[in-house]
Design an enzyme around this catalytic site. Sequence first.
Site, mmCIF file in Angstrom:
data_model
loop_
_atom_site.group_PDB
_atom_site.id
_atom_site.type_symbol
_atom_site.label_atom_id
_atom_site.label_comp_id
_atom_site.label_asym_id
_atom_site.label_seq_id
_atom_site.Cartn_x
_atom_site.Cartn_y
_atom_site.Cartn_z
ATOM 1 N N THR A 1 84.785 -47.685 2.563
ATOM 2 C CA THR A 1 84.550 -47.635 4.004
ATOM 3 C C THR A 1 85.645 -46.789 4.672
ATOM 4 O O THR A 1 86.779 -46.752 4.198
ATOM 5 C CB THR A 1 84.575 -49.048 4.618
ATOM 6 O OG1 THR A 1 85.821 -49.679 4.300
ATOM 7 C CG2 THR A 1 83.441 -49.906 4.073
ATOM 8 N N ILE B 1 88.103 -50.444 2.533
ATOM 9 C CA ILE B 1 89.478 -50.000 2.771
ATOM 10 C C ILE B 1 89.716 -49.596 4.227
ATOM 11 O O ILE B 1 90.818 -49.631 4.709
ATOM 12 C CB ILE B 1 89.873 -48.822 1.841
ATOM 13 C CG1 ILE B 1 88.977 -47.595 2.064
ATOM 14 C CG2 ILE B 1 89.835 -49.243 0.376
ATOM 15 C CD1 ILE B 1 89.434 -46.335 1.313
ATOM 16 N N LYS B 2 88.661 -49.164 4.911
ATOM 17 C CA LYS B 2 88.769 -48.745 6.320
ATOM 18 C C LYS B 2 89.929 -47.780 6.541
ATOM 19 O O LYS B 2 90.611 -47.837 7.562
ATOM 20 C CB LYS B 2 88.893 -49.952 7.252
ATOM 21 C CG LYS B 2 87.671 -50.883 7.210
ATOM 22 C CD LYS B 2 87.726 -51.948 8.300
ATOM 23 C CE LYS B 2 86.486 -52.821 8.341
ATOM 24 N NZ LYS B 2 86.324 -53.700 7.165
ATOM 25 N N ARG B 3 90.194 -46.898 5.605
ATOM 26 C CA ARG B 3 91.230 -45.902 5.784
ATOM 27 C C ARG B 3 90.729 -44.798 6.711
ATOM 28 O O ARG B 3 89.518 -44.584 6.844
ATOM 29 C CB ARG B 3 91.638 -45.273 4.441
ATOM 30 C CG ARG B 3 92.125 -46.255 3.382
ATOM 31 C CD ARG B 3 93.386 -47.013 3.792
ATOM 32 N NE ARG B 3 93.990 -47.718 2.680
ATOM 33 C CZ ARG B 3 94.057 -49.050 2.559
ATOM 34 N NH1 ARG B 3 93.538 -49.842 3.478
ATOM 35 N NH2 ARG B 3 94.648 -49.599 1.511
ATOM 36 N N ASP C 1 91.682 -54.083 10.855
ATOM 37 C CA ASP C 1 90.587 -54.935 10.399
ATOM 38 C C ASP C 1 90.661 -56.240 11.170
ATOM 39 O O ASP C 1 91.524 -56.394 12.031
ATOM 40 C CB ASP C 1 90.665 -55.152 8.883
ATOM 41 C CG ASP C 1 89.273 -55.237 8.268
ATOM 42 O OD1 ASP C 1 88.451 -56.020 8.770
ATOM 43 O OD2 ASP C 1 89.016 -54.519 7.288
#
Lengths: 310, 310
Positions: free
Chosen positions: A135, A105-107, B109
Amino acid sequence: MFADKLIDRVISLRNHCIVGIDPSYNIIPEFLKEKYLGSRGGNIDNIVEMLYEFSINIIEHVYDIVPAIKPQIAFFEQYGSMGLKVLEEVCRHAKKKDLLVIVDIKRGDIGSTCEAYAEYYFGNNEWSLDCDAVTINPYLGRDSIIPFLEKCIENDKGIFILVKTSNKSSIDIQDLMCDRRKVYEHIADLVISLGKDYIGEKGYSPVGAVVGGTFKEEGENLRQRLKNSYFLVPGYGAQGGVASDLLGYFNQDGLGSVINSSRGIIGAYRLEKYKYDFNQISYGAAARKAAMDMRDEINMYLEKSGKLAW
Amino acid sequence: MFADKLIDRVISLRNHCIVGIDPSYNIIPEFLKEKYLGSRGGNIDNIVEMLYEFSINIIEHVYDIVPAIKPQIAFFEQYGSMGLKVLEEVCRHAKKKDLLVIVDIKRGDIGSTCEAYAEYYFGNNEWSLDCDAVTINPYLGRDSIIPFLEKCIENDKGIFILVKTSNKSSIDIQDLMCDRRKVYEHIADLVISLGKDYIGEKGYSPVGAVVGGTFKEEGENLRQRLKNSYFLVPGYGAQGGVASDLLGYFNQDGLGSVINSSRGIIGAYRLEKYKYDFNQISYGAAARKAAMDMRDEINMYLEKSGKLAW
């Protein structure tokens, strides 16, 4: 504890490799596009049904050989609320099959905003996403990670903080040199400091690191620095990472990294190596074969170097 | 072009302030919780109906006085696919009311993943989110921004790259000193380099910067450096930013920043300053009054210093 659960599955399946569920439009076989979009017109209902069939079929073909899957949320979020619903179903299905689910998710946000995210990904509500780890992007600093960490400890989950990503322009920010260390090394220190009080039975904390498989030297240095953190390693295969370069990403105990491949597995049916044995209809079987080959290749190198966890 | 559209609305409404739609559970008035959750049991259907009523009512009370709203996606994503559906409806409603919509997503991303995000936020599909601009996290570097920028140019949208955020621990990474400049100053250079070929009629590019209102000196320095970028300024009010500190965030043309307030507007009904004139039932009217007061306060300081855009 997440790291202990992950290690249990890695050892029992003898596999350090996980499958990235990245169902981009391009990777979906033509016959599925024909089935769902061809004659029926390609509206959103048909698209998300296709997304569901593809993702579930991949899971059905790999659940008994890989420790975890890593769905990339963007390929579901691309279709908005309807796409996110599919991701929710995919995660639920994977959990029923005993897979661990690491959602990419790379939040990264702060305060009550970060708590809201943590509530969805790590909460116990009926509508929470059924996953084990996510993530996290650390650009906002320590207070953008703490709410996730607290939920992590409370509900036995894991986080992987972006440290050094696999893409070329990761150097733009991550490799800036500050006080004789690069930015990503400062982040590595943050990973240590956040995880040190929560190290599990097997020696690893629930605070892991994303370390791209395309930067061998950096990966090895980070391994030395982050002995108690699991690495989530993207970049294998399609992005250019090779097995022989990844040995240094493992600790002497034969543990410490899970290697992700997405396109190399879920798109195996169209790769030179597999397209003679499999056609697009058997994309699931091709994915299974590719996942086994990847597992065997990583294990062969680890065995040669005496880094075996079993 | 997004910046031109934003400036047109700012000037015609004589307002530099925007409203953050951050419907955290705590901020929703008790009478709404009673209505939706009290007797009916608080399942997800009721929760998202409540989220919808609250957000729409705020919009109805401010659409004709503020140039834009900034929904924070986390407070919708918290409720998964059902919550995201509400955000889609909220954005659609706001657009019908001629509001500009800046969605605070902080995504970042690479490659096809970034393209998938861009497709949802900036695409032309029936299921795309109806918004004008988003916030972007730059930790993965230039190639995590380009796909958003391309869609931006194609479809007249805007991006705000996180440069210096308003939270205390933004110093952890953003203030590291690299080659005599801080990390966030390197990001500022990236903002310039990405935007320079797309400067609109009014002198601003579609590549803006998030610059926290809680760091006066940094904000002023960034203003000098980023003459052609609009700032999205969080941190006013609840986080401690005050109007007199924000003068230096504006260019001499009286433009260059939109100031966001979330809790100070949508939660005005419970603030000391407003709770005698408004009760929880009139939370929308309280929000309107707070938005007007904020507008007037910022304008007063700008007028005093001769930085007037009209």
